[in-house]
Write a protein that holds these residues in place. Structure first.
Motif, PDB file in Angstrom:
ATOM      1  N   ARG A  95      33.976 -44.075 -25.692  1.00  0.00           N
ATOM      2  CA  ARG A  95      33.045 -42.944 -25.795  1.00  0.00           C
ATOM      3  C   ARG A  95      32.760 -42.354 -24.416  1.00  0.00           C
ATOM      4  NH1 ARG A  95      29.809 -45.415 -28.705  1.00  0.00           N
ATOM      5  NH2 ARG A  95      28.108 -45.962 -27.300  1.00  0.00           N
ATOM      6  N   ALA A  96      32.598 -43.219 -23.421  1.00  0.00           N
ATOM      7  CA  ALA A  96      32.359 -42.737 -22.058  1.00  0.00           C
ATOM      8  C   ALA A  96      33.570 -41.975 -21.528  1.00  0.00           C
ATOM      9  CB  ALA A  96      32.030 -43.912 -21.145  1.00  0.00           C
ATOM     10  N   ARG A  97      34.763 -42.479 -21.804  1.00  0.00           N
ATOM     11  CA  ARG A  97      35.971 -41.776 -21.365  1.00  0.00           C
ATOM     12  C   ARG A  97      36.109 -40.442 -22.098  1.00  0.00           C
ATOM     13  NH1 ARG A  97      41.199 -42.770 -18.993  1.00  0.00           N
ATOM     14  NH2 ARG A  97      40.543 -44.881 -18.443  1.00  0.00           N
ATOM     15  N   ALA A  98      35.805 -40.442 -23.394  1.00  0.00           N
ATOM     16  CA  ALA A  98      35.879 -39.195 -24.157  1.00  0.00           C
ATOM     17  C   ALA A  98      34.925 -38.156 -23.585  1.00  0.00           C
ATOM     18  CB  ALA A  98      35.562 -39.458 -25.627  1.00  0.00           C
ATOM     19  N   ARG A  99      33.722 -38.578 -23.248  1.00  0.00           N
ATOM     20  CA  ARG A  99      32.768 -37.643 -22.643  1.00  0.00           C
ATOM     21  C   ARG A  99      33.275 -37.168 -21.280  1.00  0.00           C
ATOM     22  NH1 ARG A  99      28.143 -40.508 -25.458  1.00  0.00           N
ATOM     23  NH2 ARG A  99      27.107 -38.835 -26.620  1.00  0.00           N
ATOM     24  N   SER A 100      33.961 -38.040 -20.562  1.00  0.00           N
ATOM     25  CA  SER A 100      34.495 -37.666 -19.253  1.00  0.00           C
ATOM     26  C   SER A 100      35.564 -36.586 -19.380  1.00  0.00           C
ATOM     27  CB  SER A 100      35.076 -38.892 -18.547  1.00  0.00           C
ATOM     28  OG  SER A 100      34.071 -39.846 -18.258  1.00  0.00           O
ATOM     29  N   VAL A 101      36.501 -36.763 -20.312  1.00  0.00           N
ATOM     30  CA  VAL A 101      37.574 -35.767 -20.434  1.00  0.00           C
ATOM     31  C   VAL A 101      37.050 -34.467 -21.036  1.00  0.00           C
ATOM     32  CG1 VAL A 101      39.338 -37.563 -20.564  1.00  0.00           C
ATOM     33  CG2 VAL A 101      38.434 -36.593 -22.686  1.00  0.00           C
ATOM     34  N   VAL A 102      36.017 -34.556 -21.868  1.00  0.00           N
ATOM     35  CA  VAL A 102      35.381 -33.346 -22.390  1.00  0.00           C
ATOM     36  C   VAL A 102      34.672 -32.599 -21.262  1.00  0.00           C
ATOM     37  CG1 VAL A 102      33.429 -32.546 -23.787  1.00  0.00           C
ATOM     38  CG2 VAL A 102      35.158 -34.031 -24.798  1.00  0.00           C
ATOM     39  N   GLY A 155      45.368 -44.574 -33.864  1.00  0.00           N
ATOM     40  CA  GLY A 155      45.603 -43.314 -34.548  1.00  0.00           C
ATOM     41  C   GLY A 155      46.306 -42.324 -33.641  1.00  0.00           C
ATOM     42  N   PRO A 156      46.615 -41.115 -34.143  1.00  0.00           N
ATOM     43  CA  PRO A 156      47.455 -40.168 -33.405  1.00  0.00           C
ATOM     44  C   PRO A 156      46.719 -39.210 -32.474  1.00  0.00           C
ATOM     45  CG  PRO A 156      47.097 -39.348 -35.608  1.00  0.00           C
ATOM     46  CD  PRO A 156      46.385 -40.674 -35.534  1.00  0.00           C
ATOM     47  N   TYR A 157      45.384 -39.261 -32.461  1.00  0.00           N
ATOM     48  CA  TYR A 157      44.623 -38.329 -31.631  1.00  0.00           C
ATOM     49  C   TYR A 157      44.321 -38.955 -30.269  1.00  0.00           C
ATOM     50  CZ  TYR A 157      44.283 -35.717 -35.954  1.00  0.00           C
ATOM     51  OH  TYR A 157      44.600 -35.025 -37.098  1.00  0.00           O
ATOM     52  N   LEU A 158      43.638 -38.242 -29.404  1.00  0.00           N
ATOM     53  CA  LEU A 158      43.433 -38.733 -28.040  1.00  0.00           C
ATOM     54  C   LEU A 158      42.802 -40.117 -28.015  1.00  0.00           C
ATOM     55  CD1 LEU A 158      42.263 -35.549 -26.084  1.00  0.00           C
ATOM     56  CD2 LEU A 158      44.499 -36.677 -26.017  1.00  0.00           C
ATOM     57  N   PHE A 159      41.819 -40.336 -28.879  1.00  0.00           N
ATOM     58  CA  PHE A 159      41.150 -41.631 -28.928  1.00  0.00           C
ATOM     59  C   PHE A 159      41.412 -42.336 -30.257  1.00  0.00           C
ATOM     60  CE2 PHE A 159      39.263 -39.363 -25.508  1.00  0.00           C
ATOM     61  CZ  PHE A 159      39.007 -40.334 -24.553  1.00  0.00           C
ATOM     62  N   GLY A 160      42.591 -42.113 -30.782  1.00  0.00           N
ATOM     63  CA  GLY A 160      42.976 -42.708 -32.056  1.00  0.00           C
ATOM     64  C   GLY A 160      42.538 -41.829 -33.200  1.00  0.00           C
ATOM     65  N   LYS A 161      41.277 -41.956 -33.579  1.00  0.00           N
ATOM     66  CA  LYS A 161      40.708 -41.083 -34.601  1.00  0.00           C
ATOM     67  C   LYS A 161      40.278 -39.767 -33.956  1.00  0.00           C
ATOM     68  CE  LYS A 161      38.950 -45.007 -37.291  1.00  0.00           C
ATOM     69  NZ  LYS A 161      37.735 -45.680 -37.838  1.00  0.00           N
ATOM     70  N   ILE A 162      40.257 -38.726 -34.747  1.00  0.00           N
ATOM     71  CA  ILE A 162      39.889 -37.420 -34.203  1.00  0.00           C
ATOM     72  C   ILE A 162      38.451 -37.444 -33.700  1.00  0.00           C
ATOM     73  CG2 ILE A 162      39.064 -36.395 -36.377  1.00  0.00           C
ATOM     74  CD1 ILE A 162      40.681 -33.847 -35.400  1.00  0.00           C
ATOM     75  N   SER A 163      38.209 -36.734 -32.606  1.00  0.00           N
ATOM     76  CA  SER A 163      36.890 -36.743 -31.979  1.00  0.00           C
ATOM     77  C   SER A 163      36.648 -35.411 -31.287  1.00  0.00           C
ATOM     78  CB  SER A 163      36.792 -37.884 -30.954  1.00  0.00           C
ATOM     79  OG  SER A 163      37.570 -37.583 -29.794  1.00  0.00           O
ATOM     80  N   LEU A 164      35.504 -35.302 -30.646  1.00  0.00           N
ATOM     81  CA  LEU A 164      35.184 -34.085 -29.906  1.00  0.00           C
ATOM     82  C   LEU A 164      36.128 -33.870 -28.729  1.00  0.00           C
ATOM     83  CD1 LEU A 164      31.282 -34.262 -29.972  1.00  0.00           C
ATOM     84  CD2 LEU A 164      32.751 -32.670 -31.232  1.00  0.00           C
ATOM     85  N   ALA A 165      36.769 -34.924 -28.260  1.00  0.00           N
ATOM     86  CA  ALA A 165      37.760 -34.750 -27.196  1.00  0.00           C
ATOM     87  C   ALA A 165      38.898 -33.851 -27.675  1.00  0.00           C
ATOM     88  CB  ALA A 165      38.291 -36.107 -26.748  1.00  0.00           C
TER      89      ALA A 165
END
Length: 220
Positions: A95-102, A155-165
C-alpha cells in the motif's frame, strides 16, 4: 446517501477526468456523470455551475452540498467510503509503494504531459521523442517492471489486483499508444491487461465518438 455527481471534461483529452471516472467505477459508488467540454468560452461558467464550491477544474466530485476536487483527494475519499472495493493494496508495504507511485504520477512526468497529451483520436508511428520525454517513459516503464516483479504472483496489475495505482497510470497507455511507443515484454503485457479492462474500454469507446475537438492537442 446524498446524490453524487462527478464532473469531468472531454473524454477524448482529459487524463485527470479518466482517472477520477475509473476510480468511481472501481469503487462501486453510484454517481451521475456530468461532462463539461473544456477550453471553450463557457467552460469556466459551466464548471462553476456544476459544482459551485469547487475550483473550475476537472474532475470534481459533488456529494450532496459538499465538494471534493483533485483526483487524488477524490480517490482517497472513495477508498475511505468504499473499503470493500479494496482500492489500495491490503499489505501495508504494498500500500505504501502504491501510494508512492501514485504520488509520483501525480507530481511528475511533465515532459510527457507537455509533448504527448492524451488524445484518443491520434495514432502516429514511433519517430523518437525529445530526450526529456524518453526519460519520463523510461522511468514509467521502470515503475511498471518493479511492481510486476514484486507482485506478479498476485495478479496481472501493478500490485496484483487492480488498484488506484492502475487508475493513475491508465492515461499513460493512451499517450504511449498515440505515439506507438515501443515497450518491452513485461510492460507490453501490463499495457495489454489494463487496455482490456472493461471500464477502460467503455471510456475509450465513448471518447472516440465525441464530437468535441481541441486543435491545440493536435501533435502533428
Amino acid at each position: 446517501m446524498a446524490d453524487v455527481k462527478l464532473i469531468i471534461g472531454n473524454k477524448r483529452y482529459s487524463s485527470w477526468s479518466l482517472r477520477g471516472w475509473l476510480a468511481m467505477k472501481l469503487s462501486g459508488m453510484t454517481f451521475e456523470e456530468v461532462v463539461v467540454p473544456l477550453y471553450r468560452a463557457d467552460s469556466h461558467t459551466a464548471l462553476k455551475a456544476a459544482n459551485p464550491d469547487a475550483p473550475p477544474k476537472v474532475p470534481s466530485l459533488k456529494v450532496g452540498e459538499n465538494a471534493i476536487w483533485d483526483t487524488l483527494a477524490i480517490c482517497e475519499y472513495l477508498a475511505e467510503q468504499c473499503p470493500t472495493a479494496n482500492l489500495w493494496p491490503e499489505d501495508v508495504f504494498a500500500r505504501a509503494r502504491a501510494r508512492s507511485v501514485v504520488a509520483e504520477m501525480h507530481s511528475s512526468f511533465m515532459a510527457l504531459r507537455e509533448h504527448v497529451p492524451m488524445d484518443f483520436s491520434k495514432r502516429l508511428p514511433y519517430a523518437g521523442l525529445p530526450d526529456e520525454v524518453e526519460a519520463d517513459i523510461a522511468r514509467i516503464c521502470e515503475v511498471w517492471r518493479e511492481c510486476r516483479s514484486l507482485y506478479s504472483e498476485q495478479g496481472p496489475y501493478l500490485f496484483g489486483k487492480i488498484s488506484l495505482a492502475d487508475v493513475f497510470y491508465a492515461p499513460v497507455l493512451v499517450r504511449f499508444y498515440s505515439r506507438s511507443v515501443p515497450l518491452d515484454e513485461t510492460c507490453q503485457a501490463y499495457f495489454d491487461t489494463l487496455w482490456a479492462l472493461p471500464e477502460f474500454i467503455k471510456w475509450r469507446q465513448t471518447a472516440e465518438k465525441e464530437e468535441w475537438f481541441i486543435t491545440s492537442y493536435d501533435p502533428d
